[in-house]
Design a protein around this motif. Sequence first.
Motif, PDB file in Angstrom:
ATOM      1  N   ALA A 184       3.983 -18.547  15.373  1.00  0.00           N
ATOM      2  CA  ALA A 184       4.664 -19.556  16.185  1.00  0.00           C
ATOM      3  C   ALA A 184       5.983 -19.013  16.723  1.00  0.00           C
ATOM      4  CB  ALA A 184       4.904 -20.811  15.356  1.00  0.00           C
ATOM      5  N   ALA A 185       6.735 -18.295  15.873  1.00  0.00           N
ATOM      6  CA  ALA A 185       8.000 -17.696  16.319  1.00  0.00           C
ATOM      7  C   ALA A 185       7.745 -16.626  17.373  1.00  0.00           C
ATOM      8  CB  ALA A 185       8.746 -17.114  15.127  1.00  0.00           C
ATOM      9  N   ARG A 186       6.666 -15.880  17.191  1.00  0.00           N
ATOM     10  CA  ARG A 186       6.295 -14.865  18.183  1.00  0.00           C
ATOM     11  C   ARG A 186       5.939 -15.512  19.511  1.00  0.00           C
ATOM     12  NH1 ARG A 186       0.511 -12.590  17.527  1.00  0.00           N
ATOM     13  NH2 ARG A 186       0.183 -14.621  18.527  1.00  0.00           N
ATOM     14  N   ASP A 187       5.157 -16.572  19.467  1.00  0.00           N
ATOM     15  CA  ASP A 187       4.724 -17.241  20.688  1.00  0.00           C
ATOM     16  C   ASP A 187       5.888 -17.915  21.422  1.00  0.00           C
ATOM     17  OD1 ASP A 187       2.200 -16.363  20.109  1.00  0.00           O
ATOM     18  OD2 ASP A 187       1.439 -18.302  19.422  1.00  0.00           O
ATOM     19  N   ARG A 188       6.939 -18.236  20.682  1.00  0.00           N
ATOM     20  CA  ARG A 188       8.140 -18.799  21.328  1.00  0.00           C
ATOM     21  C   ARG A 188       8.989 -17.705  21.969  1.00  0.00           C
ATOM     22  NH1 ARG A 188       8.608 -21.815  16.378  1.00  0.00           N
ATOM     23  NH2 ARG A 188      10.331 -20.437  15.733  1.00  0.00           N
ATOM     24  N   GLY A 189       8.603 -16.456  21.760  1.00  0.00           N
ATOM     25  CA  GLY A 189       9.330 -15.340  22.338  1.00  0.00           C
ATOM     26  C   GLY A 189      10.537 -14.905  21.527  1.00  0.00           C
ATOM     27  N   GLU A 190      10.623 -15.351  20.256  1.00  0.00           N
ATOM     28  CA  GLU A 190      11.795 -15.043  19.436  1.00  0.00           C
ATOM     29  C   GLU A 190      11.668 -13.719  18.680  1.00  0.00           C
ATOM     30  OE1 GLU A 190      12.478 -18.285  16.801  1.00  0.00           O
ATOM     31  OE2 GLU A 190      12.648 -19.774  18.415  1.00  0.00           O
ATOM     32  N   ILE A 191      10.445 -13.325  18.360  1.00  0.00           N
ATOM     33  CA  ILE A 191      10.279 -12.136  17.525  1.00  0.00           C
ATOM     34  C   ILE A 191       9.164 -11.231  18.041  1.00  0.00           C
ATOM     35  CG2 ILE A 191      11.034 -13.417  15.477  1.00  0.00           C
ATOM     36  CD1 ILE A 191       8.115 -13.435  14.519  1.00  0.00           C
ATOM     37  N   GLU A 192       9.263  -9.965  17.637  1.00  0.00           N
ATOM     38  CA  GLU A 192       8.143  -9.040  17.728  1.00  0.00           C
ATOM     39  C   GLU A 192       7.525  -9.026  16.338  1.00  0.00           C
ATOM     40  OE1 GLU A 192       9.167  -5.166  19.067  1.00  0.00           O
ATOM     41  OE2 GLU A 192      10.409  -5.887  20.733  1.00  0.00           O
ATOM     42  N   TYR A 193       6.254  -9.336  16.242  1.00  0.00           N
ATOM     43  CA  TYR A 193       5.632  -9.539  14.939  1.00  0.00           C
ATOM     44  C   TYR A 193       4.474  -8.583  14.709  1.00  0.00           C
ATOM     45  CZ  TYR A 193       2.821 -11.989  11.359  1.00  0.00           C
ATOM     46  OH  TYR A 193       2.083 -12.306  10.236  1.00  0.00           O
ATOM     47  N   THR A 194       4.531  -7.879  13.599  1.00  0.00           N
ATOM     48  CA  THR A 194       3.429  -7.031  13.190  1.00  0.00           C
ATOM     49  C   THR A 194       3.149  -7.304  11.726  1.00  0.00           C
ATOM     50  OG1 THR A 194       2.620  -4.746  13.087  1.00  0.00           O
ATOM     51  CG2 THR A 194       4.914  -5.098  12.518  1.00  0.00           C
ATOM     52  N   PHE A 195       1.917  -7.077  11.285  1.00  0.00           N
ATOM     53  CA  PHE A 195       1.589  -7.369   9.892  1.00  0.00           C
ATOM     54  C   PHE A 195       0.467  -6.468   9.396  1.00  0.00           C
ATOM     55  CE2 PHE A 195      -1.345  -9.946  12.346  1.00  0.00           C
ATOM     56  CZ  PHE A 195      -2.546  -9.879  11.639  1.00  0.00           C
ATOM     57  N   SER A 196       0.396  -6.365   8.081  1.00  0.00           N
ATOM     58  CA  SER A 196      -0.690  -5.657   7.410  1.00  0.00           C
ATOM     59  C   SER A 196      -1.298  -6.603   6.393  1.00  0.00           C
ATOM     60  CB  SER A 196      -0.162  -4.403   6.694  1.00  0.00           C
ATOM     61  OG  SER A 196       0.387  -3.475   7.607  1.00  0.00           O
ATOM     62  N   GLU A 197      -2.624  -6.680   6.343  1.00  0.00           N
ATOM     63  CA  GLU A 197      -3.311  -7.540   5.389  1.00  0.00           C
ATOM     64  C   GLU A 197      -4.166  -6.679   4.456  1.00  0.00           C
ATOM     65  OE1 GLU A 197      -6.432  -8.697   8.939  1.00  0.00           O
ATOM     66  OE2 GLU A 197      -6.036 -10.199   7.407  1.00  0.00           O
ATOM     67  N   ASN A 198      -4.577  -7.281   3.352  1.00  0.00           N
ATOM     68  CA  ASN A 198      -5.404  -6.588   2.347  1.00  0.00           C
ATOM     69  C   ASN A 198      -4.726  -5.326   1.808  1.00  0.00           C
ATOM     70  OD1 ASN A 198      -7.715  -8.349   2.367  1.00  0.00           O
ATOM     71  ND2 ASN A 198      -8.232  -7.505   4.385  1.00  0.00           N
ATOM     72  N   VAL A 199      -3.404  -5.363   1.695  1.00  0.00           N
ATOM     73  CA  VAL A 199      -2.657  -4.226   1.160  1.00  0.00           C
ATOM     74  C   VAL A 199      -2.769  -4.253  -0.370  1.00  0.00           C
ATOM     75  CG1 VAL A 199      -0.393  -3.142   0.941  1.00  0.00           C
ATOM     76  CG2 VAL A 199      -1.052  -4.250   3.094  1.00  0.00           C
ATOM     77  N   THR A 200      -3.195  -3.169  -0.951  1.00  0.00           N
ATOM     78  CA  THR A 200      -3.336  -3.115  -2.401  1.00  0.00           C
ATOM     79  C   THR A 200      -1.965  -3.042  -3.067  1.00  0.00           C
ATOM     80  OG1 THR A 200      -3.429  -0.704  -2.483  1.00  0.00           O
ATOM     81  CG2 THR A 200      -5.530  -1.882  -2.162  1.00  0.00           C
ATOM     82  N   ASN A 201      -1.908  -3.440  -4.320  1.00  0.00           N
ATOM     83  CA  ASN A 201      -0.640  -3.369  -5.052  1.00  0.00           C
ATOM     84  C   ASN A 201      -0.111  -1.943  -5.105  1.00  0.00           C
ATOM     85  OD1 ASN A 201      -0.837  -6.103  -5.526  1.00  0.00           O
ATOM     86  ND2 ASN A 201      -1.687  -5.877  -7.580  1.00  0.00           N
ATOM     87  N   ALA A 202      -1.023  -0.993  -5.243  1.00  0.00           N
ATOM     88  CA  ALA A 202      -0.619   0.407  -5.336  1.00  0.00           C
ATOM     89  C   ALA A 202      -0.002   0.913  -4.031  1.00  0.00           C
ATOM     90  CB  ALA A 202      -1.827   1.267  -5.709  1.00  0.00           C
ATOM     91  N   ASP A 203      -0.367   0.287  -2.914  1.00  0.00           N
ATOM     92  CA  ASP A 203       0.097   0.744  -1.603  1.00  0.00           C
ATOM     93  C   ASP A 203       1.243  -0.104  -1.055  1.00  0.00           C
ATOM     94  OD1 ASP A 203      -0.230   2.735   0.336  1.00  0.00           O
ATOM     95  OD2 ASP A 203      -1.430   1.426   1.617  1.00  0.00           O
ATOM     96  N   TYR A 204       1.594  -1.142  -1.778  1.00  0.00           N
ATOM     97  CA  TYR A 204       2.569  -2.113  -1.269  1.00  0.00           C
ATOM     98  C   TYR A 204       3.934  -1.484  -0.992  1.00  0.00           C
ATOM     99  CZ  TYR A 204       3.971  -6.944  -0.446  1.00  0.00           C
ATOM    100  OH  TYR A 204       4.366  -8.124   0.147  1.00  0.00           O
ATOM    101  N   GLU A 205       4.427  -0.687  -1.930  1.00  0.00           N
ATOM    102  CA  GLU A 205       5.749  -0.078  -1.760  1.00  0.00           C
ATOM    103  C   GLU A 205       5.786   0.819  -0.528  1.00  0.00           C
ATOM    104  OE1 GLU A 205       8.876   2.901  -4.087  1.00  0.00           O
ATOM    105  OE2 GLU A 205       7.202   2.004  -5.193  1.00  0.00           O
ATOM    106  N   ARG A 206       4.731   1.596  -0.319  1.00  0.00           N
ATOM    107  CA  ARG A 206       4.688   2.495   0.842  1.00  0.00           C
ATOM    108  C   ARG A 206       4.772   1.716   2.146  1.00  0.00           C
ATOM    109  NH1 ARG A 206       1.528   3.799   4.727  1.00  0.00           N
ATOM    110  NH2 ARG A 206      -0.172   2.477   3.965  1.00  0.00           N
ATOM    111  N   VAL A 207       4.022   0.608   2.224  1.00  0.00           N
ATOM    112  CA  VAL A 207       4.015  -0.195   3.453  1.00  0.00           C
ATOM    113  C   VAL A 207       5.378  -0.840   3.679  1.00  0.00           C
ATOM    114  CG1 VAL A 207       2.916  -2.113   4.658  1.00  0.00           C
ATOM    115  CG2 VAL A 207       1.536  -0.588   3.250  1.00  0.00           C
ATOM    116  N   MET A 208       6.006  -1.323   2.607  1.00  0.00           N
ATOM    117  CA  MET A 208       7.354  -1.887   2.741  1.00  0.00           C
ATOM    118  C   MET A 208       8.332  -0.861   3.305  1.00  0.00           C
ATOM    119  SD  MET A 208       8.127  -4.246  -0.629  1.00  0.00           S
ATOM    120  CE  MET A 208       9.738  -4.738   0.001  1.00  0.00           C
ATOM    121  N   ARG A 209       8.283   0.337   2.776  1.00  0.00           N
ATOM    122  CA  ARG A 209       9.188   1.392   3.256  1.00  0.00           C
ATOM    123  C   ARG A 209       8.896   1.741   4.715  1.00  0.00           C
ATOM    124  NH1 ARG A 209      12.265   3.625  -0.578  1.00  0.00           N
ATOM    125  NH2 ARG A 209      11.714   3.240  -2.754  1.00  0.00           N
TER     126      ARG A 209
END
Length: 343
Positions: free
Chosen positions: A66-91
Motif C-alpha cells: 500500500a505504501a509502495r502504491d502510494r508512491g512513498e517507498i521503493e519496496y523489495t522483499f524476499s520470501e521463504n528465507v531459511t533461518n540459516a540464510d536470514y542474517e545474510r539477507v539482512m546484511r
Amino acid sequence: MKAFSTPSVAGIARRGLLKLAAAAAGALLFSGVAQAQAPAKTKVAAIYTVPVEQQWVSRIHKALVAARDRGEIEYTFSENVTNADYERVMRQYAEQGNKLVVGEAFAVEAAARKVAKDYPQTAFLMGSSGKPQQPNFSVFDNYIQEPAYLTGMIAGGMSKTGKIGLVGGYPIPEVNRLMHAFIEGAKEVNPQAEFTVTFIGSWFDPPKAKEAAFAMIDKGADVLYAERFGVSDAAKERGKLAIGNVIDTQQQYPETVVASALWSMEPTIDEALKQVRAGTFKADDYGQYSLMKHKGSSLAPLGTFEGKIPADLMAKVQAKQKAILDGGFTVKVNDKEPKSSAR
C-alpha cells in the motif's frame, strides 16, 4: 499613406518555432523544478521466512505494498528465507542502502540483533518476542488479543457441545496470548466450555493443521479456532464452525468461518516510515499500533453470518467492544502456553 509590408511566410514560421522552443524550455524547466521538489522514495526491504500468502506475513506485505502504491517507498522483499540464510539477507539489504528493513526475528533473534548493531544507520523493524535494542532495532507484534477475545465470546455462544478446539503453530507468546484471550472470551459467555489445544510445530503446514482439527472434531468440538491455515478446511468438511485469525477468510468459507480477529499492519508501518523520513527512528516497541484504538486490529464484519448469530450474543459482544475502545475493559495479556481443559 504609409505602406505596410506583409510578413513573409518564412518569418512567421521562424517566430512560431521560437515561441514553441521557449514554451518547451519553460516546460522542461518547470518539470525539473517539480522533480527536484518531489520527495524521494524511501527504500524499504522485507524478509519473510514463509510465503507472503501466509496469514501473519501477508498483513505486513499488504501494508508495504500500500505504501509502495502510494508512491512513498521503493519496496523489495524476499520470501521463504531459511533461518540459516536470514542474517545474510539482512546484511545484503542493509548494504544496498535500504533505509528500513522489516521482517520476523522470532527464530533468529541473536543473528538479527547482531546485524542491527553492525548497521546503526539502517532502521530495523522486526517481529520479535524480545525488547527493542538501541539504537535502531524496533520490535512489533500482532497485538490482536482484543478482537480475539470478542471472537471467543462468539465461539462460546455458538458452540452447542461446549467443546472448542484451538490449533496453533508454536506456543510462543505471540500465539499464546491470542489463544488465552479467545478462551477467556468464550468462558465469559459459557463458563462450562471445555478447550482442546494443539500446536503443530510449523507456521505453514495446512495438512498437519487439518489433521489436528479432525482429531478435535472426533472428540466433540464443534467450533475451532483457526490460528493456522488448514483448520477451516477440516471444519468445512465436517460441517463445523471456525473462527479466523489475522485475516478474514469468510469469502472462502462462507458457511464455516463465523468471525475473525483481523490484524492491520498499516498503522505500524506508517508510523515507522514517518520516523524514518523525519530522521527520528529509534529503538521502540511498536506493538501498541496493533491495538483496536489505533485501528491496528478489529472484529471482522459478520458477512454471511449476519443474522445467524443470536441477537443477545451480539449485543454482549458489541458492549464489550465499546468497553475496550472506551478503556473500561482491558483484555489481559497471558503469554504462557495454554493447556487443554477438555476431559
